[in-house]
Design an enzyme around this catalytic site. Structure first.
Site: not given
Length: 669
Positions: A116, A158, A164-165, A208, A235, A275, A297
């Site tokens: 990220k 994060k 996936g949270g 989102h 999430h 995203e 992906r």
């Protein structure tokens, strides 16, 4: 075109990829673990390779075993699906080194976009707005504290790797920072093998939105419009739709252009998802969007994009991996209608979405106009504790948003799933929710309305039918049960008006009165109205063996499960012991906190069982002494299996000891 493809995945995504391969004439090689030898994705394949035991770490995450299988079975390419090794740069590199085509971006591109912090830097360089935050050395606690103060609270911690949270924590004030950082780091290290963290300003009540992109690896990138994934719990996405409702043409253009710019900046190849968080303007102006990450992906929710574009995204992936260019130019990609997807999981929304496992006794998802079903299981299959508990995806398309949601709700209402508890009723409540239907969406909607969305409906007719079917000896079910309903002494439960029993309905204790007088069998809550127990013809399934027997009832046309279990019963002076601590789910014992002979207080931790990425802490039901320990750390245990037993305690002041749960009460044989 690729001629032979190994699918390095399982479940519904493996089935979905296999079907496109069959349509294109591509030979399919499936991989299976011990738990999946008879799985649907294996049946659809032309060749099957066994790659290891049930645990994912020793099978579906074993890249070397998968590459060996591809070579042995003559596959020229590997499709990673999603999850598992799909975003593992080392696996992509290993495939290339072995002479295999990896269906996706190369390892170098994955590394640039998979973390990220680096992806955020690339986005900023491409002129894509990002959430204000900090990406320094997360091992420097003092630097993190200073950065957090500058960003302001509340903020998000994060994990740099993964998604996936996992490894994500909300920090509301400075005093919480150290503890949440430590917790996020532990989870990130366990999930991704990488404990690096970053900080971001909390975007309050965002939507989102994600944009589907495709690149040919030569700098050419197109988008296939956007999806709204705001309906989330913990999430993780629950319901997704395309296109995102309420976006102005200008906002849609800005977001899709930003996604294309980012992907083009790295000459992206294959399918990817960019995203964003969309933040409403407090003064009513145009919303602001921020890049958060890129998934390199195929996404779980890709079917909604397929429905509104009429395109097969897996076919696009295979064509690009085969060296072809993009199948269509941007101006030739059309948006038509609306689509919505609901993820059906084996989980209990009323218990914080705890995952469930066990056999699927009945599995019938309603079909109809505009309905698509993606699943990797059939009736009779087992939902195991080893993998993600997804059962199926139910996708509905329509001419507009209201028609799509209407079709989704109708399909959910007409579906039946008997076995592990599933979230279909919760999904139906969401599909009919007024805020959802009016597109008043944000990522906090489910959390705010969780009580209402998970409330048990008034299903006394269903409960009465289930109770009747389970208790009545004439139906042949009672002989399987311990207790008075299984006795052979001529006693008929409920023969006298208002005989009380304590049941467990939907996992919660429920005191019911049962009668089988002149008006037939009837059931009621104490003090409530009598409800006729029309049990004949009701779809029921008997689960397990005494003393863990249960019956699941599903009313026709309603995705409601009423589980009636019998941990204890009451008749006359009968008492049931709360002496056995049993496994609540199939899983692995990760901790036993007591020894034989030790004394424990009520509520003290006795054992911990891990299943489906979650830990289940088991506590003592009362003060007492440990009589036996029947499991050890590392054991794989089944639902209801005895772990620890307390010594019996005297009851009624008569020196008698109540038996462990499942012993017969007085008067029963």
């Amino acid at each position: 075109m690729i001629e032979s493809l190994l699918i390095a995945n399982r479940g519904e995504i493996a089935v979905r990829i296999a079907r496109t391969c069959k349509a294109l004439g591509v030979r399919v090689v499936a991989v299976v673990s011990d738990a999946d030898r008879h799985a649907l994705h294996a049946e659809l394949a032309d060749a099957v390779a066994h790659i290891g035991p049930a645990e994912a770490s020793a099978s579906y995450l074993d890249g070397a075993a998968i590459i060996r299988a591809a070579r042995e079975h003559g596959a020229e390419a590997v499709h990673p699906g999603y999850g598992f090794l799909s975003e593992n740069a080392e696996f992509a590199d290993a495939c290339a080194a072995a002479g295999l085509v990896f269906v996706g971006p190369d390892g170098a591109t994955m590394r640039r976009l998979g973390f990220k912090d680096e992806a955020k830097a690339l986005a900023e360089a491409a002129g894509v707005p990002t959430v204000p935050g900090w990406r320094g050395d997360s091992t420097d606690a003092a630097a993190m504290a200073r950065a957090a103060k500058k960003i302001g609270f509340p903020l998000m911690v994060k994990a740099v790797a993964g998604g996936g949270g996992r490894g994500m924590r909300l920090v509301r004030e400075a005093g919480e920072l150290a503890g949440e950082v430590a917790s996020a780091r532990r989870e990130a290290e366990g999930a991704f093998g990488d404990g690096r963290l970053m900080l971001e300003r909390l975007v309050v009540s965002p939507r989102h939105i994600e944009v589907q992109v495709f690149g040919d690896g030569r700098g050419n990138v197109v988008h296939l419009f956007e999806r709204d994934c705001s309906l989330q719990r913990r999430h993780q996405k629950v319901i997704e739709e395309a296109p995102a409702p309420g976006l102005s043409p200008a906002m849609r253009a800005a977001m899709t252009d930003a996604a294309v710019r980012l992907a083009a900046s790295v000459s992206y190849r294959g399918a990817g998802t960019v995203e964003f968080l969309l933040e409403e303007d407090a003064e009513g102006g145009e919303p602001r969007f921020y890049f958060i990450e890129m998934n390199t992906r195929l996404q779980v929710e890709h079917p909604v994009t397929e429905l509104v574009t009429g395109l097969d995204l897996v076919e696009w992936q295979l064509r690009i991996a085969s060296g072809e260019g993009l199948p269509l130019a941007q101006q030739d990609i059309r948006l038509c209608g609306h689509a919505v997807e609901a993820r059906i999981y084996a989980e209990d929304p009323a218990r914080d979405f705890a995952p469930q496992s066990g056999p699927l006794h009945r599995f019938e998802l309603a079909e109809g106009e505009g309905i698509r079903i993606d699943t990797g299981v059939r009736a009779g299959d087992e939902i195991t504790p080893y993998y993600d508990p997804m059962i199926a995806k139910l996708i509905a398309g329509g001419g507009d948003r209201r028609e799509a949601f209407g079709r989704l709700a109708s399909a959910l209402a007409a579906s039946e799933i008997l076995g592990p508890r599933a979230n279909a009723r919760f999904l139906l409540a969401l599909a009919r929710n007024a805020d959802v239907l009016e597109a008043r969406l944000d990522t906090g909607l489910i959390a705010r309305q969780l009580v209402a969305l998970t409330a048990a409906p008034d299903r006394m007719e269903g409960i009465a039918a289930g109770v009747s079917a389970l208790l009545a000896p004439r139906r042949g079910l009672a002989r399987c049960l311990a207790g008075p309903w299984g006795a052979s002494d001529g006693y008929v439960p409920g023969a006298n008006a208002g005989v009380p029993y304590t049941f467990s309905v939907d996992g919660k204790p429920m005191r019911l009165e049962v009668t089988s007088g002149g008006e037939g069998e009837r059931v009621r809550e104490e003090g409530g109205a009598w409800v006729p127990a029309r049990g004949d013809g009701v779809p029921v399934v008997l689960l397990g063996q005494p003393p863990h027997t249960a019956l699941t009832y599903a009313g026709a046309g309603v995705p409601v499960q009423v589980e009636v279990a019998f941990p204890r019963w009451e008749r006359g002076d009968a008492h049931a012991g709360g002496d056995n601590i049993t496994a609540p789910i199939n899983g692995r014992v990760v901790s036993i906190a007591v020894e034989v002979g030790a004394t424990v207080a009520k509520g003290a931790t006795v054992a911990v069982v891990e299943a489906m990425k979650m830990e289940h802490v088991l506590v003592s039901p009362r003060d007492g002494r440990i009589a036996s320990v029947a499991a050890a750390v590392g054991d794989q245990v089944g639902t209801g299996q005895l772990l620890v037993a307390l010594a019996p305690q005297a009851v009624g002041g008569r020196g008698e000891a109540a038996g462990a749960a499942g012993a017969q009460p007085e008067g029963a044989e």
